[in-house]
Design an enzyme around this catalytic site. Structure first.
Site, PDB file in Angstrom:
ATOM      1  N   GLU A  33       0.734  -1.256  -0.116  1.00 22.72           N
ATOM      2  CA  GLU A  33      -0.082   0.036  -0.067  1.00 22.72           C
ATOM      3  C   GLU A  33       0.748   1.338   0.090  1.00 22.72           C
ATOM      4  O   GLU A  33       1.781   1.468   0.742  1.00 22.72           O
ATOM      5  CB  GLU A  33      -0.846  -0.058   1.166  1.00 22.72           C
ATOM      6  CG  GLU A  33      -1.785   1.045   1.376  1.00 22.72           C
ATOM      7  CD  GLU A  33      -2.458   1.014   3.015  1.00 22.72           C
ATOM      8  OE1 GLU A  33      -1.948   0.560   3.671  1.00 22.72           O
ATOM      9  OE2 GLU A  33      -3.523   1.445   2.683  1.00 22.72           O
ATOM     10  N   HIS A  35       2.346   4.770   1.305  1.00 19.89           N
ATOM     11  CA  HIS A  35       2.479   5.233   2.465  1.00 19.89           C
ATOM     12  C   HIS A  35       3.261   6.550   2.215  1.00 19.89           C
ATOM     13  O   HIS A  35       4.132   6.836   2.937  1.00 19.89           O
ATOM     14  CB  HIS A  35       3.265   4.355   3.270  1.00 19.89           C
ATOM     15  CG  HIS A  35       2.607   3.359   3.996  1.00 19.89           C
ATOM     16  ND1 HIS A  35       2.031   1.986   3.494  1.00 19.89           N
ATOM     17  CD2 HIS A  35       2.079   3.155   5.365  1.00 19.89           C
ATOM     18  CE1 HIS A  35       1.169   1.262   4.425  1.00 19.89           C
ATOM     19  NE2 HIS A  35       1.272   1.847   5.385  1.00 19.89           N
ATOM     20  N   ASP A  44       3.637  -1.869   6.197  1.00 20.52           N
ATOM     21  CA  ASP A  44       2.488  -2.685   7.088  1.00 20.52           C
ATOM     22  C   ASP A  44       3.171  -4.092   7.183  1.00 20.52           C
ATOM     23  O   ASP A  44       2.708  -4.783   8.269  1.00 20.52           O
ATOM     24  CB  ASP A  44       0.999  -2.748   6.589  1.00 20.52           C
ATOM     25  CG  ASP A  44       0.440  -1.278   6.446  1.00 20.52           C
ATOM     26  OD1 ASP A  44       1.175  -0.654   6.988  1.00 20.52           O
ATOM     27  OD2 ASP A  44      -0.669  -1.248   5.946  1.00 20.52           O
ATOM     28  N   HIS A 119      -2.378  -3.807   9.073  1.00 22.84           N
ATOM     29  CA  HIS A 119      -3.108  -2.926   8.088  1.00 22.84           C
ATOM     30  C   HIS A 119      -4.549  -2.851   8.322  1.00 22.84           C
ATOM     31  O   HIS A 119      -5.311  -3.902   8.574  1.00 22.84           O
ATOM     32  CB  HIS A 119      -2.813  -3.643   6.857  1.00 22.84           C
ATOM     33  CG  HIS A 119      -3.479  -2.965   5.653  1.00 22.84           C
ATOM     34  ND1 HIS A 119      -3.491  -1.627   5.072  1.00 22.84           N
ATOM     35  CD2 HIS A 119      -4.705  -3.592   4.916  1.00 22.84           C
ATOM     36  CE1 HIS A 119      -4.232  -1.568   4.098  1.00 22.84           C
ATOM     37  NE2 HIS A 119      -4.983  -2.591   3.864  1.00 22.84           N
ATOM     38  N   GLU A 121      -7.471  -2.017   7.580  1.00 21.24           N
ATOM     39  CA  GLU A 121      -8.839  -2.672   6.700  1.00 21.24           C
ATOM     40  C   GLU A 121      -8.963  -4.292   6.798  1.00 21.24           C
ATOM     41  O   GLU A 121      -9.835  -4.714   6.483  1.00 21.24           O
ATOM     42  CB  GLU A 121      -8.539  -2.100   5.318  1.00 21.24           C
ATOM     43  CG  GLU A 121      -8.696  -0.877   4.973  1.00 21.24           C
ATOM     44  CD  GLU A 121      -7.646  -0.006   5.299  1.00 21.24           C
ATOM     45  OE1 GLU A 121      -6.555  -0.196   6.156  1.00 21.24           O
ATOM     46  OE2 GLU A 121      -7.398   1.142   4.629  1.00 21.24           O
ATOM     47  N   HIS A 175      -1.938   6.816   9.015  1.00 22.15           N
ATOM     48  CA  HIS A 175      -1.359   6.106   7.774  1.00 22.15           C
ATOM     49  C   HIS A 175      -0.324   7.392   7.238  1.00 22.15           C
ATOM     50  O   HIS A 175      -0.366   8.168   6.744  1.00 22.15           O
ATOM     51  CB  HIS A 175      -2.675   6.126   6.746  1.00 22.15           C
ATOM     52  CG  HIS A 175      -2.084   5.457   5.371  1.00 22.15           C
ATOM     53  ND1 HIS A 175      -1.996   3.977   5.450  1.00 22.15           N
ATOM     54  CD2 HIS A 175      -1.763   5.948   4.291  1.00 22.15           C
ATOM     55  CE1 HIS A 175      -1.287   3.877   4.207  1.00 22.15           C
ATOM     56  NE2 HIS A 175      -1.280   5.080   3.442  1.00 22.15           N
ATOM     57  N   GLU A 180       3.928   4.913  12.302  1.00 23.58           N
ATOM     58  CA  GLU A 180       4.399   4.232  11.338  1.00 23.58           C
ATOM     59  C   GLU A 180       5.966   4.625  10.818  1.00 23.58           C
ATOM     60  O   GLU A 180       6.797   3.748  10.748  1.00 23.58           O
ATOM     61  CB  GLU A 180       3.604   4.098   9.977  1.00 23.58           C
ATOM     62  CG  GLU A 180       2.432   3.294  10.183  1.00 23.58           C
ATOM     63  CD  GLU A 180       1.721   2.776   8.911  1.00 23.58           C
ATOM     64  OE1 GLU A 180       1.160   1.740   8.862  1.00 23.58           O
ATOM     65  OE2 GLU A 180       1.368   3.839   8.126  1.00 23.58           O
TER      66      GLU A 180
HETATM   67 ZN    ZN Z   1       0.273   1.271   7.045  1.00 22.37          ZN
HETATM   68 MN    MN Z   2      -2.268   0.057   5.955  1.00 25.26          MN
END
Ligand code: ZN
Ligand code: MN
Length: 259
Positions: A33, A35, A44, A119, A121, A175, A180
């Protein structure tokens, strides 16, 4: 004692011996994904894997090869699935992977599994897959239990206050933000480009979803909050405290399951 906590680095005989001794299996779950311009697509994955390795050390467990792809990035938690680089699974596929892996580790003789999610979701689909598999196994009289968790739920209030100083934006918009980026600066500094952090205000998103997404609702950075305040020191603190809280919770739960 196995030579590595990572299952895929062990030979099958050593792996089987660890399972026979009751080692819990920790399955890191990530995503590919975007970032933002400063973090890699596998953020992630590598963070859940690192958390998994520490948990394995604390509970005498093994870290399974991670589930690398995740469920579709959503605009209100990951910027959205319309963004290039983000490469996602549909729900049925992720449910099937979680279910299949639970059955596979049960076939090896593992009794205790931990899905360690990195992650946002993914969670409900891991839940569905693990629920289907554990229910099915229990009908066949097999004692297999799974713990599901997202690692950021183990960051305590004091740590949030210490790191965000009153400006915590909420985990959904964390995010590519401070959490992170700090963890990545501590664990994998070679993968971070701090000079490319885009310092924009936190995303203003509606309390509903729109499909197809209105792309302009996602900040141009692809991040939902700024990583400007991220630091290696914050990452070290987050990793220490989160791993400790995680290990305590999981060991307490595992102890309840002892025969
Ligand atoms: Zn992430
Ligand atoms: Mn994520």
């Amino acid at each position: 004692m196995p030579s590595s906590v990572y299952m895929e680095e062990l030979d099958a005989f050593t792996y089987r011996a660890a399972i026979a001794e009751g080692a819990p299996i920790i399955i890191p779950v990530g995503s590919i994904e975007q970032h933002g311009p400063h973090l890699p697509l596998n953020t992630d994955v590598v963070l859940s894997k690192a958390m998994g390795a520490r948990l394995a050390g604390a509970i005498g467990g093994l870290v399974a090869a991670p589930i690398v792809y995740g469920y579709k990035s959503q605009q209100r938690s990951g910027g959205g699935n319309h963004l290039g680089g983000t490469t996602s699974l549909d729900a049925a596929t992720l449910i099937s992977i979680a279910r299949t892996l639970t059955l596979e580790f049960a076939r090896h003789g593992a009794h205790r599994l931990v899905f360690l999610n990195g992650h946002f979701e993914n969670y409900q689909f891991l839940y569905e897959g693990a629920e289907q598999a554990t229910a099915e196994l229990s009908l066949h009289g097999q004692d297999v239990s799974a713990i599901l968790l997202s690692y950021w739920d183990f960051v305590d209030e004091d740590t949030i206050e210490e790191i965000y100083c009153g400006s915590f934006p909420g985990w959904d918009v964390e995010h590519g933000g401070v959490l992170e980026t700090s963890l990545m600066l501590h664990l994998y500094p070679e993968l971070v480009r701090p000079d490319r952090v885009m310092d924009l205000p936190a995303a203003q998103l509606p309390r509903y979803d729109v499909l197809p997404v209105r792309a302009e609702l996602t900040p141009e950075s692809g991040c939902l909050s700024s990583a400007k305040a991220a630091s290696e020191a914050a990452g070290r603190l987050l990793l220490e405290r989160t791993s400790k809280a995680l290990a305590e919770a999981v060991s307490t739960e595992l102890a309840l399951w002892l025969p």
